[in-house]
Design a protein around this motif. Sequence first.
Motif, PDB file in Angstrom:
ATOM      1  N   ASN A  17      60.577  50.253 -26.810  1.00  0.00           N
ATOM      2  CA  ASN A  17      60.072  51.593 -26.511  1.00  0.00           C
ATOM      3  C   ASN A  17      59.356  52.205 -27.706  1.00  0.00           C
ATOM      4  N   ALA A  18      59.929  52.002 -28.904  1.00  0.00           N
ATOM      5  CA  ALA A  18      59.309  52.565 -30.105  1.00  0.00           C
ATOM      6  C   ALA A  18      57.938  51.945 -30.362  1.00  0.00           C
ATOM      7  N   GLU A  19      57.823  50.641 -30.160  1.00  0.00           N
ATOM      8  CA  GLU A  19      56.537  49.959 -30.367  1.00  0.00           C
ATOM      9  C   GLU A  19      55.516  50.395 -29.323  1.00  0.00           C
ATOM     10  N   ILE A  20      55.969  50.581 -28.083  1.00  0.00           N
ATOM     11  CA  ILE A  20      55.061  51.067 -27.036  1.00  0.00           C
ATOM     12  C   ILE A  20      54.575  52.467 -27.377  1.00  0.00           C
ATOM     13  N   ALA A  21      55.490  53.311 -27.843  1.00  0.00           N
ATOM     14  CA  ALA A  21      55.114  54.679 -28.224  1.00  0.00           C
ATOM     15  C   ALA A  21      54.054  54.666 -29.312  1.00  0.00           C
ATOM     16  N   ARG A  22      54.230  53.786 -30.283  1.00  0.00           N
ATOM     17  CA  ARG A  22      53.252  53.680 -31.380  1.00  0.00           C
ATOM     18  C   ARG A  22      51.895  53.226 -30.855  1.00  0.00           C
ATOM     19  N   ASP A  23      51.887  52.211 -29.995  1.00  0.00           N
ATOM     20  CA  ASP A  23      50.621  51.669 -29.502  1.00  0.00           C
ATOM     21  C   ASP A  23      49.886  52.634 -28.587  1.00  0.00           C
ATOM     22  N   LEU A  24      50.642  53.419 -27.820  1.00  0.00           N
ATOM     23  CA  LEU A  24      50.018  54.331 -26.855  1.00  0.00           C
ATOM     24  C   LEU A  24      49.879  55.755 -27.387  1.00  0.00           C
ATOM     25  N   TYR A  25      50.361  55.979 -28.608  1.00  0.00           N
ATOM     26  CA  TYR A  25      50.277  57.306 -29.243  1.00  0.00           C
ATOM     27  C   TYR A  25      50.980  58.380 -28.409  1.00  0.00           C
ATOM     28  N   SER A  35      55.266  59.845 -27.415  1.00  0.00           N
ATOM     29  CA  SER A  35      56.619  59.865 -27.971  1.00  0.00           C
ATOM     30  C   SER A  35      57.495  58.807 -27.313  1.00  0.00           C
ATOM     31  N   ALA A  36      58.547  58.419 -28.016  1.00  0.00           N
ATOM     32  CA  ALA A  36      59.497  57.456 -27.459  1.00  0.00           C
ATOM     33  C   ALA A  36      60.160  58.013 -26.203  1.00  0.00           C
ATOM     34  N   GLY A  37      60.404  59.321 -26.193  1.00  0.00           N
ATOM     35  CA  GLY A  37      60.985  59.951 -25.016  1.00  0.00           C
ATOM     36  C   GLY A  37      60.077  59.840 -23.801  1.00  0.00           C
ATOM     37  N   THR A  38      58.770  59.978 -24.027  1.00  0.00           N
ATOM     38  CA  THR A  38      57.812  59.838 -22.934  1.00  0.00           C
ATOM     39  C   THR A  38      57.791  58.413 -22.414  1.00  0.00           C
ATOM     40  N   VAL A  39      57.861  57.445 -23.330  1.00  0.00           N
ATOM     41  CA  VAL A  39      57.920  56.037 -22.921  1.00  0.00           C
ATOM     42  C   VAL A  39      59.152  55.798 -22.062  1.00  0.00           C
ATOM     43  N   LYS A  40      60.294  56.309 -22.509  1.00  0.00           N
ATOM     44  CA  LYS A  40      61.533  56.112 -21.768  1.00  0.00           C
ATOM     45  C   LYS A  40      61.438  56.706 -20.364  1.00  0.00           C
ATOM     46  N   ALA A  41      60.800  57.891 -20.257  1.00  0.00           N
ATOM     47  CA  ALA A  41      60.640  58.522 -18.942  1.00  0.00           C
ATOM     48  C   ALA A  41      59.717  57.694 -18.057  1.00  0.00           C
ATOM     49  N   HIS A  42      58.606  57.227 -18.629  1.00  0.00           N
ATOM     50  CA  HIS A  42      57.688  56.380 -17.860  1.00  0.00           C
ATOM     51  C   HIS A  42      58.386  55.110 -17.394  1.00  0.00           C
ATOM     52  N   LEU A  43      59.131  54.475 -18.299  1.00  0.00           N
ATOM     53  CA  LEU A  43      59.779  53.212 -17.963  1.00  0.00           C
ATOM     54  C   LEU A  43      60.832  53.400 -16.875  1.00  0.00           C
ATOM     55  N   SER A  44      61.548  54.497 -16.929  1.00  0.00           N
ATOM     56  CA  SER A  44      62.538  54.782 -15.894  1.00  0.00           C
ATOM     57  C   SER A  44      61.875  54.877 -14.527  1.00  0.00           C
ATOM     58  N   ARG A  45      60.730  55.547 -14.472  1.00  0.00           N
ATOM     59  CA  ARG A  45      60.001  55.658 -13.201  1.00  0.00           C
ATOM     60  C   ARG A  45      59.448  54.301 -12.761  1.00  0.00           C
ATOM     61  N   VAL A  46      58.982  53.517 -13.740  1.00  0.00           N
ATOM     62  CA  VAL A  46      58.456  52.181 -13.428  1.00  0.00           C
ATOM     63  C   VAL A  46      59.533  51.314 -12.787  1.00  0.00           C
ATOM     64  N   LEU A  47      60.716  51.279 -13.407  1.00  0.00           N
ATOM     65  CA  LEU A  47      61.792  50.452 -12.868  1.00  0.00           C
ATOM     66  C   LEU A  47      62.188  50.901 -11.464  1.00  0.00           C
ATOM     67  N   THR A  48      62.196  52.223 -11.247  1.00  0.00           N
ATOM     68  CA  THR A  48      62.551  52.752  -9.927  1.00  0.00           C
ATOM     69  C   THR A  48      61.497  52.383  -8.891  1.00  0.00           C
ATOM     70  N   LYS A  49      60.223  52.607  -9.220  1.00  0.00           N
ATOM     71  CA  LYS A  49      59.148  52.332  -8.267  1.00  0.00           C
ATOM     72  C   LYS A  49      59.031  50.848  -7.936  1.00  0.00           C
ATOM     73  N   LEU A  50      59.270  50.002  -8.938  1.00  0.00           N
ATOM     74  CA  LEU A  50      59.121  48.561  -8.732  1.00  0.00           C
ATOM     75  C   LEU A  50      60.410  47.902  -8.237  1.00  0.00           C
ATOM     76  N   ASP A  51      61.484  48.696  -8.167  1.00  0.00           N
ATOM     77  CA  ASP A  51      62.795  48.180  -7.760  1.00  0.00           C
ATOM     78  C   ASP A  51      63.234  47.040  -8.675  1.00  0.00           C
ATOM     79  N   CYS A  52      63.098  47.272  -9.983  1.00  0.00           N
ATOM     80  CA  CYS A  52      63.502  46.293 -10.987  1.00  0.00           C
ATOM     81  C   CYS A  52      64.778  46.777 -11.671  1.00  0.00           C
ATOM     82  N   ALA A  53      65.701  45.861 -11.906  1.00  0.00           N
ATOM     83  CA  ALA A  53      66.972  46.227 -12.518  1.00  0.00           C
ATOM     84  C   ALA A  53      66.886  46.295 -14.034  1.00  0.00           C
ATOM     85  N   ASN A  54      65.913  45.612 -14.638  1.00  0.00           N
ATOM     86  CA  ASN A  54      65.837  45.569 -16.093  1.00  0.00           C
ATOM     87  C   ASN A  54      64.418  45.237 -16.543  1.00  0.00           C
TER      88      ASN A  54
END
Length: 219
Positions: free
Chosen positions: A172-180, A182-201
């Motif tokens: 998450n920290a590396e993604i935040a750096r690459d996309l400019y 915050s890490a919190g924003t990455v975590k929120a995006h990833l949570s939505r991604v996992l939910t939408k894609l029905d992925c467990a991890n």
Amino acid sequence: MIRVLIADDENLMRAGIRLILANAPDVEVVAEVGDGGAAVRACREQVVDVALLDIQMPGGDGLGAVEDIARESPHTNVVMLTAFGEDGHVARALRAGAKGFLLKDTGPSELIRAVRLAAEGESILAPQITRRLIERHLRSGTDRTSVARRKTDQLSDAERDVLRLVGFGLSNAEIARDLYISAGTVKAHLSRVLTKLDCANRVQAAILAHDAGLLADRP
């Protein structure tokens, strides 16, 4: 302080990990044990933020201990540390509730970083393990491109960008750096991604990113 348990049946390995973690001012090793059963008891009897567990140990292996720790000490985040990196072990550990999976040849700085990320509840997978799981998936010969693309079409542009970098094994920290962002924003995006894609991890998400053609160009 991040309170850490080290579980490995090799004395030298435990000593080496302890010496590495001693260089981190925010990390304290509170217990060292030689088998999975002792690891479970230690997590039950005291506060352990991160448990570093070897895969294969006498008296109860690390994989079995993950399940028991998840049940008896849910506040403890488990990182598997192994010399094998076998696909079946990764899948079972993640299903059991492990937060991370690192190879024993992981460098000192990466180990400390993994402990810190795990303490925050973030999932950690060595990039080489992610790549191996994707390669194994490809060898299965299953064509899931159309299904994967339909799923990823649900994502926003920002969510798709995060998914692509997850596919390359970035934290998450590396993604935040690459996309400019915050890490919190990455975590929120990833949570939505996992939910939408029905992925467990993250591994499942990374495989789906490959199937959808999002990993054609390396970052």
